[in-house]
Motif scaffolding. Structure first.
Motif, mmCIF file in Angstrom:
data_model
loop_
_atom_site.group_PDB
_atom_site.id
_atom_site.type_symbol
_atom_site.label_atom_id
_atom_site.label_comp_id
_atom_site.label_asym_id
_atom_site.label_seq_id
_atom_site.Cartn_x
_atom_site.Cartn_y
_atom_site.Cartn_z
ATOM 1 N N ASP A 1 2.473 3.451 3.032
ATOM 2 C CA ASP A 1 2.381 2.743 4.305
ATOM 3 C C ASP A 1 3.762 2.304 4.798
ATOM 4 O O ASP A 1 4.595 1.858 4.009
ATOM 5 C CB ASP A 1 1.477 1.514 4.164
ATOM 6 C CG ASP A 1 1.260 0.825 5.489
ATOM 7 O OD1 ASP A 1 0.700 1.459 6.409
ATOM 8 O OD2 ASP A 1 1.660 -0.345 5.626
ATOM 9 N N ALA A 2 3.967 2.394 6.113
ATOM 10 C CA ALA A 2 5.261 2.044 6.711
ATOM 11 C C ALA A 2 5.635 0.579 6.518
ATOM 12 O O ALA A 2 6.818 0.237 6.524
ATOM 13 C CB ALA A 2 5.243 2.367 8.202
ATOM 14 N N HIS A 3 4.662 -0.317 6.338
ATOM 15 C CA HIS A 3 4.960 -1.741 6.178
ATOM 16 C C HIS A 3 5.277 -2.120 4.730
ATOM 17 O O HIS A 3 5.636 -3.257 4.461
ATOM 18 C CB HIS A 3 3.790 -2.594 6.679
ATOM 19 C CG HIS A 3 3.685 -2.604 8.157
ATOM 20 N ND1 HIS A 3 2.893 -1.707 8.840
ATOM 21 C CD2 HIS A 3 4.272 -3.377 9.088
ATOM 22 C CE1 HIS A 3 3.001 -1.939 10.136
ATOM 23 N NE2 HIS A 3 3.835 -2.938 10.323
ATOM 24 N N GLY A 4 5.120 -1.187 3.818
ATOM 25 C CA GLY A 4 5.401 -1.472 2.419
ATOM 26 C C GLY A 4 6.874 -1.750 2.194
ATOM 27 O O GLY A 4 7.729 -1.323 2.963
ATOM 28 N N GLY A 5 7.158 -2.503 1.150
ATOM 29 C CA GLY A 5 8.540 -2.791 0.803
ATOM 30 C C GLY A 5 8.633 -4.070 0.010
ATOM 31 O O GLY A 5 7.652 -4.793 -0.154
ATOM 32 N N ASP A 6 9.807 -4.344 -0.488
ATOM 33 C CA ASP A 6 10.023 -5.522 -1.321
ATOM 34 C C ASP A 6 10.284 -6.736 -0.425
ATOM 35 O O ASP A 6 11.411 -7.165 -0.257
ATOM 36 C CB ASP A 6 11.193 -5.277 -2.283
ATOM 37 C CG ASP A 6 11.301 -6.375 -3.322
ATOM 38 O OD1 ASP A 6 10.356 -7.176 -3.454
ATOM 39 O OD2 ASP A 6 12.345 -6.447 -3.992
ATOM 40 N N TRP A 7 9.225 -7.251 0.190
ATOM 41 C CA TRP A 7 9.321 -8.411 1.062
ATOM 42 C C TRP A 7 8.004 -9.170 1.013
ATOM 43 O O TRP A 7 7.082 -8.777 0.313
ATOM 44 C CB TRP A 7 9.742 -7.997 2.461
ATOM 45 C CG TRP A 7 8.760 -7.174 3.250
ATOM 46 C CD1 TRP A 7 7.986 -6.134 2.807
ATOM 47 C CD2 TRP A 7 8.425 -7.333 4.624
ATOM 48 N NE1 TRP A 7 7.218 -5.635 3.827
ATOM 49 C CE2 TRP A 7 7.460 -6.361 4.956
ATOM 50 C CE3 TRP A 7 8.855 -8.206 5.615
ATOM 51 C CZ2 TRP A 7 6.923 -6.237 6.224
ATOM 52 C CZ3 TRP A 7 8.315 -8.064 6.886
ATOM 53 C CH2 TRP A 7 7.370 -7.091 7.172
ATOM 54 N N LEU B 1 0.844 -1.194 0.000
ATOM 55 C CA LEU B 1 0.000 0.000 0.000
ATOM 56 C C LEU B 1 0.879 1.243 0.000
ATOM 57 O O LEU B 1 1.660 1.480 0.930
ATOM 58 C CB LEU B 1 -0.925 -0.025 1.222
ATOM 59 C CG LEU B 1 -2.038 1.011 1.278
ATOM 60 C CD1 LEU B 1 -2.963 0.921 0.065
ATOM 61 C CD2 LEU B 1 -2.846 0.831 2.557
ATOM 62 N N LYS B 2 0.768 2.013 -1.064
ATOM 63 C CA LYS B 2 1.592 3.199 -1.239
ATOM 64 C C LYS B 2 1.448 4.130 -0.032
ATOM 65 O O LYS B 2 0.347 4.409 0.417
ATOM 66 C CB LYS B 2 1.174 3.925 -2.516
ATOM 67 C CG LYS B 2 2.158 4.937 -2.999
ATOM 68 C CD LYS B 2 1.804 5.425 -4.386
ATOM 69 C CE LYS B 2 2.876 6.356 -4.858
ATOM 70 N NZ LYS B 2 2.676 6.757 -6.219
#
Length: 145
Positions: free
Chosen positions: A36-42, A33-34
């Motif tokens: 959002d702190a939990h976003g990322g390549d994982w 979700l653009k």
């Protein structure tokens, strides 16, 4: 149930804190979700939790609502407990998520636990990666792909 509805789209600026319902957002491939702190390549780009699970905590006297458990997408009428790793979920017209994890290990007491006294994400949270991105909003249908 095999079809449900998105009733909240939630983001936060910091990990481990409750999220705020923004009503809509953009799910980005390879991120989540653009904004959002939990976003990322994982593998845990997007988190889902049902309002039925949240309401079970509310019934215990806790003051909780969508986003209280740091979930990105709150569903209603969709049986998240029947989801398995590898399942694909369709949201709205174009978004496809692939389930990567059910529950998560909590190493420390997060802000959510400290606020509400327990956290349901370790057992009931569903985590996914974005396979096909797009806009997601309150009212979108969610179904098993």
């Amino acid at each position: 149930m095999t079809t449900g509805t998105i009733i909240a789209v939630c983001t936060s600026k910091k990990k481990g804190t409750p999220k705020t319902d923004t009503g809509s957002g953009y799910l980005e491939v390879g991120f989540g979700l653009k904004g959002d702190a939990h976003g990322g390549d994982w593998h845990r780009q997007v988190s889902l939790l049902s309002i039925e699970q949240i309401n079970s905590m509310k019934a215990k006297g806790l003051d909780v609502k969508p986003g209280s458990f740091a979930e990105n997408l709150t569903t209603q009428g969709f049986d998240l407990s029947s989801i398995k790793i590898g399942d694909r979920l369709r949201i709205g017209e174009s978004v496809i998520l692939e389930v990567t994890q059910i529950g998560k290990e909590c190493h420390t007491r997060c802000a959510i636990y400290n606020k509400v006294g327990e956290c349901i994400m370790p057992e009931q949270g569903v985590f996914a990666k974005v396979v096909n991105g797009g806009e997601v909003k309150t009212g979108d249908l969610v179904s098993l792909e």
